[in-house]
Scaffold this motif. Structure first.
Motif, short mmCIF file in Angstrom:
data_model
loop_
_atom_site.label_atom_id
_atom_site.label_comp_id
_atom_site.label_asym_id
_atom_site.label_seq_id
_atom_site.Cartn_x
_atom_site.Cartn_y
_atom_site.Cartn_z
N LEU A 7 0.82 -1.20 0.00
CA LEU A 7 0.00 0.00 0.00
C LEU A 7 0.86 1.26 0.00
O LEU A 7 0.56 2.22 -0.70
N GLY A 8 1.94 1.27 0.78
CA GLY A 8 2.81 2.44 0.81
C GLY A 8 3.40 2.74 -0.55
O GLY A 8 3.51 3.91 -0.96
N THR A 9 3.78 1.70 -1.28
CA THR A 9 4.33 1.89 -2.62
C THR A 9 3.27 2.44 -3.57
O THR A 9 3.53 3.34 -4.38
N ILE A 10 2.06 1.89 -3.48
CA ILE A 10 0.97 2.37 -4.33
C ILE A 10 0.68 3.84 -4.04
O ILE A 10 0.51 4.65 -4.95
N TYR A 11 0.62 4.20 -2.74
CA TYR A 11 0.33 5.59 -2.39
C TYR A 11 1.43 6.54 -2.87
O TYR A 11 1.15 7.67 -3.27
N SER A 25 -3.47 7.39 -14.71
CA SER A 25 -2.63 6.56 -13.85
C SER A 25 -3.08 6.65 -12.40
O SER A 25 -3.11 5.64 -11.67
N ALA A 26 -3.45 7.86 -11.96
CA ALA A 26 -3.91 8.02 -10.59
C ALA A 26 -5.17 7.21 -10.34
O ALA A 26 -5.33 6.59 -9.27
N SER A 27 -6.08 7.17 -11.32
CA SER A 27 -7.31 6.40 -11.17
C SER A 27 -7.01 4.91 -11.03
O SER A 27 -7.60 4.22 -10.19
N GLU A 28 -6.10 4.42 -11.82
CA GLU A 28 -5.74 3.00 -11.74
C GLU A 28 -5.12 2.67 -10.39
O GLU A 28 -5.45 1.66 -9.76
N LEU A 29 -4.23 3.53 -9.91
CA LEU A 29 -3.57 3.30 -8.62
C LEU A 29 -4.57 3.41 -7.47
O LEU A 29 -4.51 2.63 -6.51
N LEU A 30 -5.49 4.37 -7.55
CA LEU A 30 -6.49 4.50 -6.51
C LEU A 30 -7.38 3.26 -6.47
O LEU A 30 -7.73 2.76 -5.39
N GLY A 31 -7.73 2.75 -7.64
CA GLY A 31 -8.50 1.52 -7.69
C GLY A 31 -7.76 0.35 -7.04
O GLY A 31 -8.36 -0.46 -6.33
N GLN A 32 -6.45 0.27 -7.25
CA GLN A 32 -5.66 -0.77 -6.60
C GLN A 32 -5.73 -0.64 -5.09
O GLN A 32 -5.89 -1.62 -4.36
N ALA A 33 -5.59 0.59 -4.60
CA ALA A 33 -5.62 0.81 -3.16
C ALA A 33 -6.97 0.46 -2.55
O ALA A 33 -7.04 0.00 -1.41
N ARG A 264 -23.56 15.48 12.77
CA ARG A 264 -22.56 14.76 11.98
C ARG A 264 -22.53 13.26 12.28
O ARG A 264 -22.49 12.44 11.36
N LEU A 265 -22.50 12.91 13.55
CA LEU A 265 -22.20 11.54 13.92
C LEU A 265 -23.27 10.52 13.53
O LEU A 265 -22.94 9.36 13.28
N PRO A 266 -24.56 10.86 13.47
CA PRO A 266 -25.55 9.84 13.08
C PRO A 266 -25.60 9.53 11.59
O PRO A 266 -26.29 8.58 11.19
N ARG A 267 -24.88 10.28 10.76
CA ARG A 267 -24.99 10.06 9.32
C ARG A 267 -24.31 8.74 8.92
O ARG A 267 -23.19 8.45 9.36
N PRO A 268 -24.97 7.92 8.10
CA PRO A 268 -24.34 6.68 7.63
C PRO A 268 -23.05 6.99 6.87
O PRO A 268 -22.85 8.10 6.37
N VAL A 269 -22.21 5.98 6.78
CA VAL A 269 -20.89 6.14 6.16
C VAL A 269 -20.65 5.01 5.17
O VAL A 269 -20.94 3.84 5.46
N LEU A 270 -20.14 5.35 4.00
CA LEU A 270 -19.66 4.38 3.03
C LEU A 270 -18.14 4.46 3.04
O LEU A 270 -17.57 5.47 2.62
N TRP A 271 -17.49 3.41 3.53
CA TRP A 271 -16.06 3.46 3.86
C TRP A 271 -15.29 2.37 3.12
O TRP A 271 -15.68 1.20 3.14
N TRP A 272 -14.19 2.77 2.45
CA TRP A 272 -13.29 1.82 1.81
C TRP A 272 -12.08 1.57 2.69
O TRP A 272 -11.83 0.47 3.12
N ARG A 273 -11.30 2.58 2.91
CA ARG A 273 -10.17 2.55 3.83
C ARG A 273 -9.80 4.00 4.10
O ARG A 273 -10.21 4.91 3.36
N MET A 274 -9.05 4.23 5.15
CA MET A 274 -8.69 5.61 5.44
C MET A 274 -7.75 6.13 4.37
O MET A 274 -6.82 5.40 3.97
N PRO A 356 -17.61 -4.39 -8.32
CA PRO A 356 -17.04 -5.56 -7.63
C PRO A 356 -15.76 -5.19 -6.88
O PRO A 356 -15.00 -4.32 -7.32
N SER A 357 -15.53 -5.86 -5.76
CA SER A 357 -14.35 -5.61 -4.94
C SER A 357 -13.50 -6.85 -4.83
O SER A 357 -14.01 -7.98 -4.86
N ALA A 358 -12.19 -6.62 -4.70
CA ALA A 358 -11.27 -7.74 -4.47
C ALA A 358 -11.59 -8.38 -3.13
O ALA A 358 -12.14 -7.75 -2.22
N SER A 359 -11.24 -9.64 -3.01
CA SER A 359 -11.53 -10.39 -1.78
C SER A 359 -10.95 -9.68 -0.57
O SER A 359 -9.77 -9.29 -0.55
#
Length: 372
Positions: A7-11, A25-33, A264-274, A356-359
């Motif tokens: 992940l550090g290398t991708i970022y 290229s940024a889109s492809e790398l973001l998708g990898q992350a 703010r806090l009651p709002r639902p969240v769609l989260w991938w990773r920080m 679709p998401s990776a496993s």
């Protein structure tokens, strides 16, 4: 699943692509992350528009958090450690407290002390820090406020046993169960992506969904969060009691910030990773509206979604890139569903996008309770 430390290398590559304006290229790398192939190929104007209209400051990792100030002002903890404060802001705050002390400030009448830690810079993608000189314009610092003995003990623990979460947690009055869970997160992060916040946040957010909303007071994804640590679970009685105490302290010391937290806090969240997540405005202002797919999976109905965006320009541009990829679909839709297979966006009963998401890397759709 990404290999350890990949992940550090991708970022690093993602950051270079964003600085060069190489958005394909940024889109492809973001998708990898994020473990998916993002739809579309947004241009610079589309990214700029998404930043202006499709993002919101939700969690910044920069500046004083109102709950921590409330804990200090009311003496809820022996010491409060306020992290990621720009050095100039920290110095100005200390000068302000010194002026208050000369006029008998109640906070300082209790014998409280104040101290600054060493300066550092933050990587706003991996959310890791490294030391820097005070002259660095991006220098951040920790502010310690509380009893002098507790401050000294915490700083000594950090200097001599930096990875001892239990020792620091005891000084910071964090429940033992929560300190132990965070230590386990730390161990897990060293074995996978070396991104501690990912492991801690995924553990917590994965415990709440449309069928079983989490208590809104324990939502960690906002500068308005009430605890200052990751609870061991969303059912932790000690954390829920602490959040209630902090909420009461905020109501007493800063009602405006308390009201903001309740928004703010009651709002639902769609989260991938920080730090990649979106906050959701539900279809109903008073309750979550849940439908079901043909196979019974819950669909959360929404008005709109806004993506978290940091102040750091490079991280913010990349967060805007994610918003540019997904906002056209989110604007067409009115329902969300997420499961281990990936993310689905619906318009009425029709699924208009399946991502679709990776496993092991599917996004989480976390639903919180609403204030009574």
């Amino acid at each position: 699943m990404l290999a350890r430390y990949q992940l550090g290398t991708i970022y690093a590559s993602l950051r270079r692509a964003a600085l060069a304006g190489d958005w394909p290229s940024a889109s492809e790398l973001l998708g990898q992350a994020l473990g998916c192939e993002l739809p579309g190929r947004p241009s610079q104007p589309e990214i700029a528009y998404a930043l202006a209209h499709r993002t919101v400051r939700q969690l910044s990792y920069r500046g004083f958090k109102p709950a921590e100030l409330a804990m200090w002002r009311t003496g809820l903890k022996p010491v409060v450690k306020m992290e990621d404060i720009p050095l100039a802001d920290a110095q100005a705050w200390l000068r302000q407290q010194a002026r208050h002390a000369s006029s008998a400030s109640p906070e300082l009448d209790r014998g409280a002390a104040l101290a600054l830690g060493q300066t550092y810079r933050k990587d706003y993608l991996l959310l890791r820090s490294q030391p820097c000189r005070p002259s660095d314009p991006q220098a951040l610092v920790c502010v310690y406020a509380g009893a002098a003995e507790a401050i000294a003990a915490l700083q000594h623990s950090e200097a001599t046993a930096r990875e001892d979460a239990a020792a620091a947690g005891k000084i910071l009055a964090i429940p033992e169960c929560c300190a132990a869970a965070f230590a386990a997160d730390f161990a897990a992060s060293r074995a996978d992506q070396d991104a501690l916040n990912d492991d801690a946040t995924r553990r917590l957010l994965g415990q709440a969904n449309a069928h079983s909303p989490g208590p809104w007071q324990l939502n960690p994804l906002s500068d308005s969060e009430l605890l200052g640590y990751y609870p061991c679970s969303l059912t932790c009685t000690r954390s829920r009691a602490r959040a209630a105490e902090v909420w009461a302290a905020q109501l007493a010391t800063d009602p405006a910030q308390a009201r903001l937290a309740a928004l703010r806090l009651p709002r639902p969240v769609l989260w991938w990773r920080m730090p990649f997540f979106a906050v959701i405005q539900p279809a109903s202002p008073t309750a979550q509206v849940i439908d079901s797919t043909a196979d019974g999976a819950p669909i959360l109905r929404y008005q709109h979604c806004r993506f978290n965006a940091f102040a750091d320009p490079v991280a913010r541009a990349i967060q805007g890139l994610l918003a540019a990829h997904l906002s056209p679909w989110l604007d067409r839709g009115d329902g969300l569903s997420a499961d281990p297979a990936g993310l689905s966006i619906f318009h009425g009963p029709e699924r208009i996008l399946h991502l679709p998401s990776a496993s092991g890397m599917a996004p989480l759709l976390t639903v919180w309770s609403t204030p009574r």
